[in-house]
Design an enzyme around this catalytic site. Structure first.
Site, PDB file in Angstrom:
ATOM      1  N   ARG B 133       0.818  -1.239   0.000  1.00  8.71           N
ATOM      2  CA  ARG B 133       0.000   0.000   0.000  1.00  8.71           C
ATOM      3  C   ARG B 133       0.838   1.269   0.000  1.00  8.71           C
ATOM      4  O   ARG B 133       0.381   2.314   0.437  1.00  8.71           O
ATOM      5  CB  ARG B 133      -0.980   0.017   1.165  1.00  8.71           C
ATOM      6  CG  ARG B 133      -1.983  -1.131   1.155  1.00  8.71           C
ATOM      7  CD  ARG B 133      -3.160  -0.894   2.082  1.00  8.71           C
ATOM      8  NE  ARG B 133      -4.037  -2.054   2.110  1.00  8.71           N
ATOM      9  CZ  ARG B 133      -3.947  -3.026   3.023  1.00  8.71           C
ATOM     10  NH1 ARG B 133      -3.032  -2.963   3.970  1.00  8.71           N
ATOM     11  NH2 ARG B 133      -4.788  -4.036   2.986  1.00  8.71           N
ATOM     12  N   LYS B 155       2.341  10.916 -12.071  1.00  8.01           N
ATOM     13  CA  LYS B 155       1.441  10.012 -12.796  1.00  8.01           C
ATOM     14  C   LYS B 155       2.159   8.685 -13.008  1.00  8.01           C
ATOM     15  O   LYS B 155       3.252   8.649 -13.581  1.00  8.01           O
ATOM     16  CB  LYS B 155       1.063  10.589 -14.159  1.00  8.01           C
ATOM     17  CG  LYS B 155      -0.085  11.563 -14.119  1.00  8.01           C
ATOM     18  CD  LYS B 155      -0.591  11.765 -15.544  1.00  8.01           C
ATOM     19  CE  LYS B 155      -1.746  12.710 -15.628  1.00  8.01           C
ATOM     20  NZ  LYS B 155      -2.216  12.862 -17.024  1.00  8.01           N
ATOM     21  N   GLU B 197       7.960  16.217 -26.465  1.00  7.75           N
ATOM     22  CA  GLU B 197       7.394  16.732 -25.208  1.00  7.75           C
ATOM     23  C   GLU B 197       7.997  18.088 -24.848  1.00  7.75           C
ATOM     24  O   GLU B 197       7.347  18.905 -24.193  1.00  7.75           O
ATOM     25  CB  GLU B 197       7.590  15.718 -24.071  1.00  7.75           C
ATOM     26  CG  GLU B 197       6.919  14.359 -24.301  1.00  7.75           C
ATOM     27  CD  GLU B 197       5.413  14.325 -23.989  1.00  7.75           C
ATOM     28  OE1 GLU B 197       4.814  15.377 -23.729  1.00  7.75           O
ATOM     29  OE2 GLU B 197       4.843  13.207 -24.034  1.00  7.75           O
ATOM     30  N   LYS B 239       6.233  22.295 -16.259  1.00  3.71           N
ATOM     31  CA  LYS B 239       5.450  21.173 -15.741  1.00  3.71           C
ATOM     32  C   LYS B 239       5.218  21.333 -14.238  1.00  3.71           C
ATOM     33  O   LYS B 239       4.119  21.090 -13.735  1.00  3.71           O
ATOM     34  CB  LYS B 239       6.128  19.834 -16.035  1.00  3.71           C
ATOM     35  CG  LYS B 239       5.318  18.670 -15.503  1.00  3.71           C
ATOM     36  CD  LYS B 239       5.331  17.449 -16.361  1.00  3.71           C
ATOM     37  CE  LYS B 239       4.338  16.426 -15.848  1.00  3.71           C
ATOM     38  NZ  LYS B 239       4.368  15.168 -16.580  1.00  3.71           N
ATOM     39  N   GLU B 249      -5.170  16.355 -11.824  1.00  5.90           N
ATOM     40  CA  GLU B 249      -5.795  16.582 -13.120  1.00  5.90           C
ATOM     41  C   GLU B 249      -7.298  16.811 -13.012  1.00  5.90           C
ATOM     42  O   GLU B 249      -8.103  16.166 -13.672  1.00  5.90           O
ATOM     43  CB  GLU B 249      -5.481  15.422 -14.087  1.00  5.90           C
ATOM     44  CG  GLU B 249      -5.722  15.819 -15.534  1.00  5.90           C
ATOM     45  CD  GLU B 249      -5.021  14.899 -16.519  1.00  5.90           C
ATOM     46  OE1 GLU B 249      -3.837  14.583 -16.314  1.00  5.90           O
ATOM     47  OE2 GLU B 249      -5.671  14.513 -17.504  1.00  5.90           O
ATOM     48  N   ARG B 253      -4.255  20.656 -15.412  1.00  9.36           N
ATOM     49  CA  ARG B 253      -3.177  19.729 -15.757  1.00  9.36           C
ATOM     50  C   ARG B 253      -3.399  19.036 -17.089  1.00  9.36           C
ATOM     51  O   ARG B 253      -2.440  18.611 -17.753  1.00  9.36           O
ATOM     52  CB  ARG B 253      -3.016  18.675 -14.630  1.00  9.36           C
ATOM     53  CG  ARG B 253      -1.877  17.723 -14.897  1.00  9.36           C
ATOM     54  CD  ARG B 253      -1.524  16.863 -13.697  1.00  9.36           C
ATOM     55  NE  ARG B 253      -0.468  15.938 -14.076  1.00  9.36           N
ATOM     56  CZ  ARG B 253       0.295  15.283 -13.215  1.00  9.36           C
ATOM     57  NH1 ARG B 253       0.106  15.431 -11.923  1.00  9.36           N
ATOM     58  NH2 ARG B 253       1.240  14.470 -13.639  1.00  9.36           N
ATOM     59  N   ASN B 257      -1.567  17.249 -21.800  1.00  9.11           N
ATOM     60  CA  ASN B 257      -1.889  16.162 -22.726  1.00  9.11           C
ATOM     61  C   ASN B 257      -2.097  16.657 -24.160  1.00  9.11           C
ATOM     62  O   ASN B 257      -2.658  15.934 -24.980  1.00  9.11           O
ATOM     63  CB  ASN B 257      -3.139  15.420 -22.252  1.00  9.11           C
ATOM     64  CG  ASN B 257      -2.892  14.666 -20.968  1.00  9.11           C
ATOM     65  OD1 ASN B 257      -1.844  14.077 -20.780  1.00  9.11           O
ATOM     66  ND2 ASN B 257      -3.860  14.713 -20.067  1.00  9.11           N
ATOM     67  N   HIS B 260      -1.942  14.316 -27.077  1.00 10.05           N
ATOM     68  CA  HIS B 260      -1.963  12.958 -26.537  1.00 10.05           C
ATOM     69  C   HIS B 260      -3.228  12.176 -26.875  1.00 10.05           C
ATOM     70  O   HIS B 260      -3.199  10.950 -26.880  1.00 10.05           O
ATOM     71  CB  HIS B 260      -1.768  12.984 -25.015  1.00 10.05           C
ATOM     72  CG  HIS B 260      -0.351  13.257 -24.596  1.00 10.05           C
ATOM     73  ND1 HIS B 260       0.347  14.380 -24.991  1.00 10.05           N
ATOM     74  CD2 HIS B 260       0.526  12.537 -23.834  1.00 10.05           C
ATOM     75  CE1 HIS B 260       1.573  14.356 -24.472  1.00 10.05           C
ATOM     76  NE2 HIS B 260       1.706  13.259 -23.776  1.00 10.05           N
ATOM     77  N   HIS B 264      -2.372   8.862 -28.369  1.00 17.58           N
ATOM     78  CA  HIS B 264      -2.702   7.572 -27.745  1.00 17.58           C
ATOM     79  C   HIS B 264      -3.435   6.658 -28.731  1.00 17.58           C
ATOM     80  O   HIS B 264      -3.238   5.440 -28.715  1.00 17.58           O
ATOM     81  CB  HIS B 264      -3.554   7.787 -26.494  1.00 17.58           C
ATOM     82  CG  HIS B 264      -2.772   8.289 -25.309  1.00 17.58           C
ATOM     83  ND1 HIS B 264      -3.373   8.712 -24.155  1.00 17.58           N
ATOM     84  CD2 HIS B 264      -1.427   8.415 -25.118  1.00 17.58           C
ATOM     85  CE1 HIS B 264      -2.430   9.099 -23.293  1.00 17.58           C
ATOM     86  NE2 HIS B 264      -1.257   8.932 -23.852  1.00 17.58           N
ATOM     87  N   HIS B 277       6.182   6.698 -27.893  1.00 13.36           N
ATOM     88  CA  HIS B 277       5.191   7.624 -27.350  1.00 13.36           C
ATOM     89  C   HIS B 277       5.423   9.049 -27.878  1.00 13.36           C
ATOM     90  O   HIS B 277       4.486   9.723 -28.325  1.00 13.36           O
ATOM     91  CB  HIS B 277       5.253   7.600 -25.818  1.00 13.36           C
ATOM     92  CG  HIS B 277       4.376   8.601 -25.155  1.00 13.36           C
ATOM     93  ND1 HIS B 277       3.002   8.551 -25.229  1.00 13.36           N
ATOM     94  CD2 HIS B 277       4.678   9.699 -24.408  1.00 13.36           C
ATOM     95  CE1 HIS B 277       2.483   9.567 -24.543  1.00 13.36           C
ATOM     96  NE2 HIS B 277       3.479  10.276 -24.039  1.00 13.36           N
TER      97      HIS B 277
END
Lengths: 372, 372
Positions: B133, B155, B197, B239, B249, B253, B257, B260, B264, B277
């Site tokens: 955890r 993330k 990026e 960032k 997000e 935020r 993306n 993206h 994606h 990517h």
């Protein structure tokens, strides 16, 4: 959400216990006739879709009623039925939830509802923690054990072949709904398993409650609603108090694991599912009480009294013959082990618990004394 | 941690950018010669054991040096080497980390070190979030893409066959160490992917930086240390500013993306790993710029300028021929979809981004214009 009696079909008894965790606070609602009423779900996060996660035993009993009630609030209500049992608390089964979410109408606001016992609650909570990096979820515990312990406090996890609950998250639900009616359909063995966690709260926090359990054990075993209501309420109050002070188990919260270090070793050693979690905890508490006695913290009378109550609740008080080396190996994998040292929750005088390491020789004495 | 120059073998240039997230704040340390020095790791959480997670490409280059440096601080230093590539960003590979942790000397204080690119960082971070955890972790990004984007901001995730990064957590590292020397060994294709990026930060937040990238692209492609240092620093600053305002997000935020949603879809449609990517994001930014133009938000000159820079960085500017229906289906699975509506990050005038849905017909026009 305050205690209310607006639902005429419910018993007059309805309690709300609040878990105080700042912006992660939430209520535990305890009462009868709750699961099938839309009112029960009022005020939860709005979303396009809800997903009810349950298992093959609970689904035929309550899933239709819950889905119907949720349909009043969510345009899409899906359900996913998992195989029942601790043996399925693994990644393969968890992935059934992700598959259902990604194949259906869900998005990052979808609300998950965990309808079932501790395994369903732990897995649904962990799925909610991970799915799209976190969606809201609600606990609808249908077993005594999950109502008094596992659904409350935000611990979620799955098992790994090398250890129980090794992969998980601290992730709080939006609400916990304990419908006492669901205890009517609970198998006797699971009722006893739940009583193990109820009994636990006595030695670690409240001997007045322990006295009450001793006096009312026949009523609890007979499932008298007033007795069950009090047992669930008081258990949740104690757990809420502990979790409110130590959400992420930096210290105090570990006392809730009384009996669990020995218990987890029994569960893992026998293969998950052979012993119910509550059965292993019941037996583990007896072992931890013996260890406390050998550390000079409680007397023999206390150990005998706890052992009698555990046994009277229908729980095992002798451990399986795994062998001391195997017990110690398994306990070394427990999350409570740090730096190679096994730490135990011990009773520091009745009603007070603490964590400490114990000499290997004492642990072996306890195992020799308590195992077949 | 302040900018210091105590390490005589490092370049004089060392920067620290702080991510301000209350009790989850942490520094990004940027400089040369960092990975192999024990001083780099001073002040991290103490523990019995550290575990370096890396991949089969990076391990031969840096793992020995990192493990040796960590040995000065941790009694046990383990390592686990994952197969390289986005195609392995799945549960099976994640489980290699859990297996190594549970088979080794680890406990609930073990510190994980992610040594590699974005895939290693995402998986190690998610493993750290889930193991018992939650245990601490440190990002040691060795690619340009991970230094300027994926290692920063917490993330973490793995992929699901039905969508990228669908299972994960927001979980912040204790520290990010960007060793610019590691960019010397980066394949050219990955350098370009990282530049995607870097370029991204211009249109969404800082056109002065965009001007600088245009002017210094030859220096960046030639891996001139001063140019790389500035690109990494300014990217991390932007960032950090965005993440500091919106960790989970909830809104702002999402502008990170940019490119993206289309990207994606390309990655998933081609099979993870076929396109890097950054390549997919580069192409996706061109598509998102065209969409912004069709929404009346930017002019043709801006689209042409962005397209030229992406192409000059060595990145694809035309999408693969997946068919518009397939693109739209895949984008519907993206986390940015809500209630069945696909939302895009668009450029709301150069240097400013926002999120909005777009008419299906416009999206199809863009796909027809931008795909082979």
């Amino acid at each position: 959400m305050q205690a209310t009696q607006e639902n005429p079909s419910a018993d007059a008894v309805r309690h709300t216990v609040n878990i105080e965790l700042g912006d992660r606070s939430y209520p535990i609602v305890i009462g009868a006739g709750l699961l099938g009423h839309a009112q029960t779900y009022a005020g939860l996060p709005k979303a396009h879709a809800a997903m009810v996660v349950t298992n093959s035993t609970v689904a035929p009993l309550y899933a239709d009623a819950v889905c119907a009630a949720l349909s009043a609030l969510y345009p899409h209500v899906g359900r996913v039925v998992l195989p029942d049992g601790e043996a399925h608390k693994d990644w393969t089964t968890l992935n059934l939830i992700f598959d259902a979410l990604l194949s259906g109408a869900s998005d990052r606001k979808t609300v998950l509802f965990a309808l079932g016992g501790g395994v369903v609650g732990d897995m649904t909570g962990f799925a909610a923690a991970c799915y799209m990096r976190g969606v809201p979820f609600v606990q609808l515990p249908t077993t005594l054990l999950s109502q008094v312990d596992s659904s409350v406090g935000g611990k979620t996890a799955i098992n790994h072949p090398l250890g129980k609950n090794m992969i998980g998250a601290f992730y709080q639900p939006q609400r916990v709904v304990c419908d006492l009616d669901s205890l009517k359909t609970l198998p006797t063995r699971e009722l006893s398993a739940g009583l193990a966690e109820v009994i636990k709260y006595g030695p670690i926090a409240d001997m007045v409650f322990f006295d009450w359990i001793e006096a009312h054990l026949p009523a609890l075993l007979a499932r008298e609603p007033a007795a069950l209501a009090h047992a669930v309420r008081r258990s949740c109050e104690i757990k809420a108090h502990v979790v409110g002070q130590d959400e992420r188990e930096g210290g105090l919260r570990a006392i809730l694991n009384f009996g669990h270090t020995f218990g987890h070793a029994i569960e893992a050693g026998m293969g998950y599912g052979a012993w119910l979690h509550g059965e292993a905890v019941g037996c583990g508490m007896v072992m931890a009480a013996h260890l406390s006695q050998r550390l000079g913290l409680v007397d023999e009378a206390f150990v005998a009294r706890l052992t009698r109550l555990v046994q009277a609740a229908g729980l095992p008080v002798r451990g399986p013959a795994l062998g001391a080396d195997r017990y110690i190996e398994l306990m070394g994998h427990d999350k409570k082990a740090e730096g190679g040292e096994i730490r135990f929750v011990v009773i520091d005088g009745p009603g007070r618990a603490s964590m400490r390491p114990a000499p290997d020789a004492l642990v072996r004495e306890v195992l020799a004394r308590c195992c077949d």
